[in-house]
Design an enzyme around this catalytic site. Structure first.
Site, mmCIF file in Angstrom:
data_model
loop_
_atom_site.group_PDB
_atom_site.id
_atom_site.type_symbol
_atom_site.label_atom_id
_atom_site.label_comp_id
_atom_site.label_asym_id
_atom_site.label_seq_id
_atom_site.Cartn_x
_atom_site.Cartn_y
_atom_site.Cartn_z
ATOM 1 N N ASN A 90 -2.575 2.345 -10.344
ATOM 2 C CA ASN A 90 -3.025 1.567 -9.183
ATOM 3 C C ASN A 90 -2.899 0.085 -9.528
ATOM 4 O OD1 ASN A 90 -4.199 1.408 -6.519
ATOM 5 N ND2 ASN A 90 -6.138 0.845 -7.468
ATOM 6 N N GLY A 120 0.869 -1.175 0.000
ATOM 7 C CA GLY A 120 0.000 0.000 0.000
ATOM 8 C C GLY A 120 0.907 1.226 0.000
ATOM 9 N N ALA A 121 0.700 2.112 -0.973
ATOM 10 C CA ALA A 121 1.630 3.226 -1.165
ATOM 11 C C ALA A 121 1.909 4.015 0.120
ATOM 12 C CB ALA A 121 1.107 4.132 -2.279
ATOM 13 N N ASP A 170 -1.340 4.163 -6.336
ATOM 14 C CA ASP A 170 0.065 4.096 -5.939
ATOM 15 C C ASP A 170 0.852 5.302 -6.440
ATOM 16 O OD1 ASP A 170 -0.959 1.183 -5.921
ATOM 17 O OD2 ASP A 170 0.875 1.173 -4.726
ATOM 18 N N GLN A 175 -5.086 -9.328 -2.448
ATOM 19 C CA GLN A 175 -5.191 -8.404 -1.308
ATOM 20 C C GLN A 175 -6.648 -8.083 -0.967
ATOM 21 O OE1 GLN A 175 -3.258 -7.917 -3.993
ATOM 22 N NE2 GLN A 175 -1.328 -6.909 -3.484
#
Lengths: 365, 365
Positions: B255, B54-55, B245, B204
Site C-alpha cells: 500500500n 487508487g487501485a 494496491d 492524498q
C-alpha cells in the site's frame, strides 16, 4: 561551521558585546539571514516562533535571554525581575529540557551574586554555556564517528545513515548532535550517504539538514517521512542517528514527532538506532518518558506548507480543505527498549540508568 | 457519493456513450473539475499523472482505456492492436494489481470475440467492472461496519479511526475501501472521529480524504504522517483501516508508502490494524510481498508541495535547497504478521492463504 566560506556559530555576541546575533532558521534553505536580539521579548519570540530551534540552541539562546532581560530599558537586576525573566523564558517552549536547564543554571549562579555584578556574570556564563555546548557536540561526534568507521570497515561500502528532523549544527551552538558524527566521518574521508527525513510539519529535515549536508558536500537524498521503513526493509539503511529534546535517566528519548516510528522500523529490521546528545539534554529527575509534556503547536503548521514559489518568494500554500482542522503534537517518546545506544560527549552508553550513571557518576544519588 | 448534492461516481460514460468522464483528482480539494478522456493516450496520462489513482479506480479506468483504444481514429480492433493497447495500459503504473487484472479481464473476453463485436463488448465489460467494484466496496463497508459498531458498543464513546492515504470513494468507482466502513458507520449513526494521515509526498490524505470526510460531515483531524505513532501511544486511536494496491495470497499488503510504519505502531500498541479490499486487489500468483515491484516516482513530487496560495491559485513551492535530490518510492509492503484482518466484500478474514481461500474457494488450486 562554514557558510559560503565564513565560519559561523548559531548564536554570537555582536560588536557592542550586548546584542545577540542569530540565524533566522525559518528562512533557510532559501535565504541566509541573521537577526539581532536586543530584548527578552525578542528572545522569547525567536524561541517560540522557532527562528532558533533544537534543544541545545534553545538552551544557549535562553541563557542570553536572561542577559538581555537584565540589560533592557529598566536595567532591573533585582531577584524579583530575575525570577520573572526566568519564568517567561521557561514558558516559551515546554518540551526541551535544555531550556529549563540553561535558565536554572543562570538563575542559580546569578541569585548568589549582588545585583550590580549580575549583568557581567550573566554574559560570561551564557558564553560559557555556548562554548561547552560546542565542545560537547564535537566530542560526541568523535565517539559517534567510531560507529560509522566500524560499519565502513566491516562492509567496505559507503555507509548509509538515516536521520530525522535537524540535529545538525543549526540545532546547537556548533557541530550538531546527530550530524556531528556525520561531519566527522566526512572529514575523516569515510564514504557516507545520508537519507534525510523531511520531518513534517515544519520540514526541518528538508529545510535545514539538507542545507547543512549540501553546504558540507555530503552525499544525501531527501525522503518523505513515510519512506524510512521501506528503505530499511530493502537493506538501504546501515545506521540511524537522531537527536533528542529530552532524555530520561532511564534512556527514554523525547524527540521530534515521528522518531518513534523510525525506531520501531529500525528494531523490526535489526538496524542500530542511536541517539546523540550532550548531557544537558538529560532530565535526571525523570524515570518515564510518558511523563514528558508534549507541546501541541498551532494547526496552521500542518495546514500550510512553506517553500520557494516560482517567482522566487517564500510562500505558504494550504494543503487541506477550508473546513478541515489539524492536530499538531510536536514530539513523541521513543522508549529505551527501541534504542541501541546513547552517544554522549563522554562516550556511548546503553539507554538505561545504570549505564548512564556509569558515564555521568556525578548524578548518582 | 454526493458532491454538493449531486450524486457522482469517479468514472462514467458521457452522453455520447463513448467518451469517458473522470474527476481530476490533482485539483482537489481546491477545485472540483471533471475531465473527458477520448483516447487511449488520454487514459494513460490520466493514470500515470494520477488524475485518477487508487487501485480499484485505476483498474476501472484501464478497462475504459481498452474501449477508447479500440474506438479512436484508426478504429483498429485487430488482435495485434488489442495487444498493444493492453501492454501500454499495464505499463502506466507497475504496482497496483487491479490495473493488470482489469486489462487481462478485458483482453481475455475480447480475444474470444470477432473484431467487429469487440467495441460493444468492451464498453459493456468496462461498465460491469465499474458496477462490480462499487458493489464490492459497499459490501465490504457493511462487513467493516461491524468492527466499528463493536468498538462503539464496548466503549460507548466515539470511535477513533486512523487511515493512511486516500482509500475513499475517490480511490474506487464508488464507496471506497478503507473509508467505506466509515461512511457506513456515519450513516448508521455511530459517533466516529477520523485521524487522517496527510500522506506525503502527494498528500492524498490532506487533499482527498479530508475532502471526502468534510463533504460527508464526518468529524476528522488532519495529522502529519509522523503523528500516528504518538496518538496510538496516547490511546487516541481505536482502530486503523487502510487500503491496498496489491495483496498477496498470503496476506502481505502493498500500500501507499508509510503504511508499514503505522502497522508497526499499531502492533506495538495492541491496536487492531485492518486492510479493506475488493478481491480484485488480491494477486493470487504471489506468495511474498517482497516480490512486488515498487514504483519509484519523480523526485519533484517530494521536492515540491502543491497547495492553494493566498491569491487563490494552486501553486507548487520548493521545500529543499536547489542542490538536494530526493528519492521517492511510492509504496511499501506491510507483512501479514502486522495485520489483524482483511475486510473483503465477502467478509473479514485473517491475512493468510488458508483464511483467504476459505472466503474465495474458487482460487483453490
Amino acid at each position: 561551521m562554514q557558510v559560503n566560506g565564513t565560519p559561523y556559530r548559531c548564536i554570537w555576541l555582536e560588536a557592542d558585546k550586548r546584542t545577540v546575533g542569530i540565524i533566522d532558521q525559518t528562512k533557510l534553505p532559501h535565504r541566509f539571514e541573521t537577526v539581532s536580539l536586543r530584548t527578552l521579548n525578542d528572545t522569547i519570540v525567536a524561541i517560540s516562533d522557532m527562528l532558533v530551534r533544537g534543544a541545545p540552541l534553545i538552551g544557549a539562546t535562553a541563557a542570553y535571554g536572561v542577559c538581555l532581560g537584565l540589560t533592557e530599558q529598566s536595567k532591573d537586576c533585582s531577584d524579583t525581575h530575575l525570577e520573572k525573566i526566568c519564568a517567561a523564558l521557561i514558558a516559551a517552549r515546554p518540551t526541551a529540557v535544555n531550556l529549563r536547564w540553561a535558565v536554572e543554571r543562570m538563575r542559580s549562579l546569578l541569585t548568589d551574586l549582588p545585583p550590580e555584578e549580575r549583568v557581567e556574570a550573566a554574559y560570561q556564563e551564557a558564553a560559557l554555556i555556548c562554548d561547552e555546548d560546542a565542545q560537547a557536540n564535537e566530542s560526541l561526534g568523535e565517539h559517534g564517528l567510531k560507529l560509522i568507521r566500524k560499519k565502513y570497515e566491516e562492509t567496505g561500502k559507503p555507509v548509509n545513515l538515516l536521520t530525522h528532523c535537524n540535529a545538525g549544527w543549526l540545532a546547537t551552538v556548533d557541530w550538531g548532535t546527530a550530524l556531528s558524527p556525520i561531519f566527522k566521518a566526512q572529514q575523516a574521508g569515510i564514504p557516507i550517504h545520508v537519507w534525510v527525513d523531511e520531518t513534517r510539519p515544519r520540514n526541518q529535515g528538508a529545510h535545514l539538514t539538507t542545507w547543512e549536508l549540501a553546504s558540507a558536500g555530503i552525499d544525501h537524498h531527501l525522503i518523505v517521512d513515510n519512506s524510512g521503513g521501506h528503505l530499511m526493509q530493502q537493506g538501504k539503511v546501515d545506521l540511524c542517528i537522531v537527536g533528542t529534546d529530552r532524555t530520561t535517566c532511564t534512556g527514554d528519548v523525547c524527540n521530534k514527532i515521528g522518531t518513534y516510528l523510525k525506531a520501531l522500523a529500525a528494531a523490526d529490521n535489526n538496524i542500530p538506532f542511536y541517539v546523540a546528545l550532550p548531557s544537558s539534554t538529560i532530565d535526571w529527575t525523570l524515570e518515564h518518558g510518558a511523563a514528558i509534556p508534549i507541546e501541541e503547536r498551532d494547526q496552521e503548521e500542518v495546514l500550510l506548507v512553506s517553500g520557494l514559489a516560482e517567482n522566487g518568494e517564500i510562500q505558504k500554500v494550504r494543503i487541506a480543505p477550508e473546513q478541515t482542522r489539524a492536530a499538531n503534537p510536536a514530539f513523541d517518546v521513543t522508549p529505551a527498549r527501541l534504542i541501541t545506544g546513547l552517544i554522549t560527549e563522554r562516550g556511548i552508553c546503553k539507554p538505561n540508568k545504570k549505564s548512564l550513571l556509569s558515564v555521568f557518576p556525578e548524578y548518582m544519588e
